[in-house]
Motif scaffolding. Structure first.
Motif, mmCIF file in Angstrom:
data_model
loop_
_atom_site.group_PDB
_atom_site.id
_atom_site.type_symbol
_atom_site.label_atom_id
_atom_site.label_comp_id
_atom_site.label_asym_id
_atom_site.label_seq_id
_atom_site.Cartn_x
_atom_site.Cartn_y
_atom_site.Cartn_z
ATOM 1 N N PHE A 180 15.122 -22.700 -2.173
ATOM 2 C CA PHE A 180 13.965 -23.589 -1.270
ATOM 3 C C PHE A 180 14.506 -24.230 -0.302
ATOM 4 O O PHE A 180 14.494 -24.262 1.380
ATOM 5 C CB PHE A 180 13.395 -24.551 -1.583
ATOM 6 N N SER A 181 16.063 -24.903 -0.546
ATOM 7 C CA SER A 181 16.257 -25.836 0.436
ATOM 8 C C SER A 181 17.586 -26.381 -0.105
ATOM 9 O O SER A 181 18.387 -26.044 -1.371
ATOM 10 C CB SER A 181 16.203 -27.815 0.481
ATOM 11 N N GLU A 182 18.683 -27.327 0.690
ATOM 12 C CA GLU A 182 20.037 -27.427 0.270
ATOM 13 C C GLU A 182 20.774 -29.040 0.561
ATOM 14 O O GLU A 182 20.331 -29.165 2.091
ATOM 15 C CB GLU A 182 21.118 -26.409 0.020
ATOM 16 N N TRP B 277 15.636 -36.697 -1.257
ATOM 17 C CA TRP B 277 14.707 -35.508 -0.662
ATOM 18 C C TRP B 277 13.034 -35.788 -1.034
ATOM 19 O O TRP B 277 12.782 -35.042 -2.250
ATOM 20 C CB TRP B 277 14.823 -34.292 -1.880
ATOM 21 N N ARG C 162 11.473 -29.635 2.191
ATOM 22 C CA ARG C 162 12.255 -29.069 2.981
ATOM 23 C C ARG C 162 13.102 -29.858 3.817
ATOM 24 O O ARG C 162 14.120 -28.436 3.778
ATOM 25 C CB ARG C 162 10.876 -28.459 3.727
ATOM 26 N N HIS C 163 13.791 -30.896 3.747
ATOM 27 C CA HIS C 163 15.205 -31.151 4.297
ATOM 28 C C HIS C 163 15.303 -32.426 3.926
ATOM 29 O O HIS C 163 15.532 -33.719 3.792
ATOM 30 C CB HIS C 163 14.555 -31.810 5.498
ATOM 31 N N GLU D 71 18.271 -34.960 2.549
ATOM 32 C CA GLU D 71 19.756 -35.561 3.178
ATOM 33 C C GLU D 71 20.201 -36.486 2.125
ATOM 34 O O GLU D 71 19.955 -37.058 1.735
ATOM 35 C CB GLU D 71 19.487 -36.027 4.858
ATOM 36 N N GLY E 57 11.101 -19.667 -1.332
ATOM 37 C CA GLY E 57 12.170 -19.789 -0.457
ATOM 38 C C GLY E 57 12.707 -18.679 -0.394
ATOM 39 O O GLY E 57 12.560 -17.723 -0.252
ATOM 40 N N PRO F 79 23.998 -21.452 -0.114
ATOM 41 C CA PRO F 79 23.252 -22.371 0.759
ATOM 42 C C PRO F 79 25.187 -21.996 1.714
ATOM 43 O O PRO F 79 25.641 -21.610 1.570
ATOM 44 C CB PRO F 79 23.810 -22.955 -0.844
#
Length: 425
Positions: free
Chosen positions: A50-52, A81, A85-86, A88, A401, A406
């Motif tokens: 989905f995200s990383e 998180w 979705r983003h 960091e 996702g 990644p």
């Protein structure tokens, strides 16, 4: 075991250094059988990337309140998180001396504890502002701490000092951290005091711990899992012991300890109860004959499920096998929820199992890629978070996702494995 084979075994297990024990570098590995990348298929199962978030040095990760806290060998990183979705990296703390080799982090409320595998204790960190973690104390045990657990006013530490025999002083030390700037020891559970034969066998460290509802669950390697009542932390008492490997209470000569330590039928490497405490999941980290000169050992470690509703008669009711992929795939750390277990298998990836019926686990999804090797998997906010060794976090979902790897690169898959390549030591 031949010297060549022993040397190869030492090469592949460089993430854990149990100093002053007589057995060094003998607990964690993440390399494929043939020394290649050991790629696996990301299209199998139902888990998607989905995200990383890239996190240099990533090892153990835990999640709380929309933040993930990651052990980074030199300290801790915090990943924000709240927007999944983003995610960091929001903050990074470099632990001060004498901390070192930090592979494990735990959090509870406004406090985090960092276990120094290559240092003499735990670093305590104020995380009331996750974007500005602040070191506030250090508890010095005088010995490396591979894992710890933090709950309420106490921290629980794995301590594996040795006398004449490796691990003969293995224990869980209990520390009052209600005043983090001045932590103090309040009690301990020492294997030798309760199971002296296991303590003197030379292959039974206290490798990991988990605490729930006043019970301390201890992974004592080939001695199995030992549950202790710590409602009075100054006086832990034995509740149950199970899952020991055959003959784990017999002394092993020095020339065979490493092979015994690494291979089946042991061991209790990581342990966690179900939320209701009726079942206990015991993960084994064992290695097949390609890694150790043992022709009878042809399997990687899995996760055993024990019914402990009767502490006098705990029963194994199931075993979760490693993923069926051509990669290094022994069990490592996992997370148990009410009806799921989220598991990590080094190069074998991350997998979710339905344990609504613990006696019949059913795989629901699997994620792996050619360039990932996972230290842990934890559940939070509908996602499974996997920590790719050295590289960062992946946020996995069963419905949303993409397939694929990644973008960051971890350090868990050196083509020529060597001591310390995965932990910076």
């Amino acid at each position: 075991m031949s010297e060549l084979t022993r040397r190869n075994a030492l090469k592949i297990i460089g993430s854990t250094t149990l100093t002053a024990t007589g057995l060094t570098n003998v607990a964690s590995a993440h390399h494929p059988k043939d020394g290649s990348s050991g790629g696996t298929d990301t299209t199998s199962g139902k888990m998607r990337l989905f995200s990383e978030a890239a996190v240099d040095g990533a090892h153990e990760a835990v999640a709380q309140g929309g933040y993930a806290y990651v052990a980074t060998v030199t300290g801790m990183a915090v990943v924000d998180w709240r927007n999944p979705r983003h995610p960091e990296e929001a903050a990074r703390l470099e632990a001060s001396n004498p901390a070192g080799g930090i592979l494990d982090v735990k959090v509870d409320g406004d406090l985090a504890s960092l276990a120094s595998n290559a240092g003499p204790g735990i670093t305590l960190v104020d995380i009331s502002d996750p974007h500005n973690p602040t070191e506030i104390g250090f508890y010095d045990v005088g010995h490396g701490i591979h894992n710890n657990f933090l709950t309420g006013q106490h921290a629980y530490l794995t301590v594996n000092e040795s006398g004449k025999t490796p691990f003969s002083k293995a224990r869980c030390e209990i520390v009052d951290v209600s005043n983090p700037s001045n932590p103090t020891k309040v009690g301990e559970y020492r294997l030798k005091d309760h199971f002296p034969d296991y303590a003197m066998a030379g292959v039974n460290p206290c490798h990991d711990v988990y605490v729930q509802n006043g019970l301390l669950y201890q992974a004592f390697w080939d001695a199995g899992t030992i549950i202790a009542d710590v409602s009075d932390p100054s006086n832990p008492t034995t509740v149950s012991q199970f899952g020991a490997a055959p003959n784990a209470d017999r002394p092993y000569p020095s020339d065979s300890r490493l092979e015994r330590y690494l291979t089946r039928p042991g061991n209790s490497h990581y342990v966690q109860p179900s939320p209701d405490g009726q079942y206990v999941y015991q993960g084994a980290e064992t290695f097949p004959s390609d890694f150790v000169d043992n022709p009878d050992n042809d399997d990687y470690g899995g996760i055993k499920v024990f019914d402990v509703s009767d502490y006098e008669n705990p029963r194994q009711v199931a075993r979760i096998s490693p993923p069926d992929v051509d990669a290094f795939r022994t069990s490592h750390n996992f997370d148990v929820t009410e009806n799921r277990i989220h598991t990590s298998w080094y190069n074998g990836g991350v997998a979710i199992f339905d344990v609504t019926d613990p006696a019949n686990p059913a795989q629901l999804g699997h994620y792996a890629s050619e360039d990932t090797s996972f230290w842990t998997a934890v559940r939070e906010r509908g996602f499974t978070i996997g920590s790719d060794i050295g590289g960062g976090l992946v946020f996995l979902h069963t419905d949303n996702g993409e397939l694929g790897s990644p973008s960051f690169s971890g350090t868990g898959r050196p083509e020529n494995p060597g001591l310390g390549e995965s932990d910076g030591a």
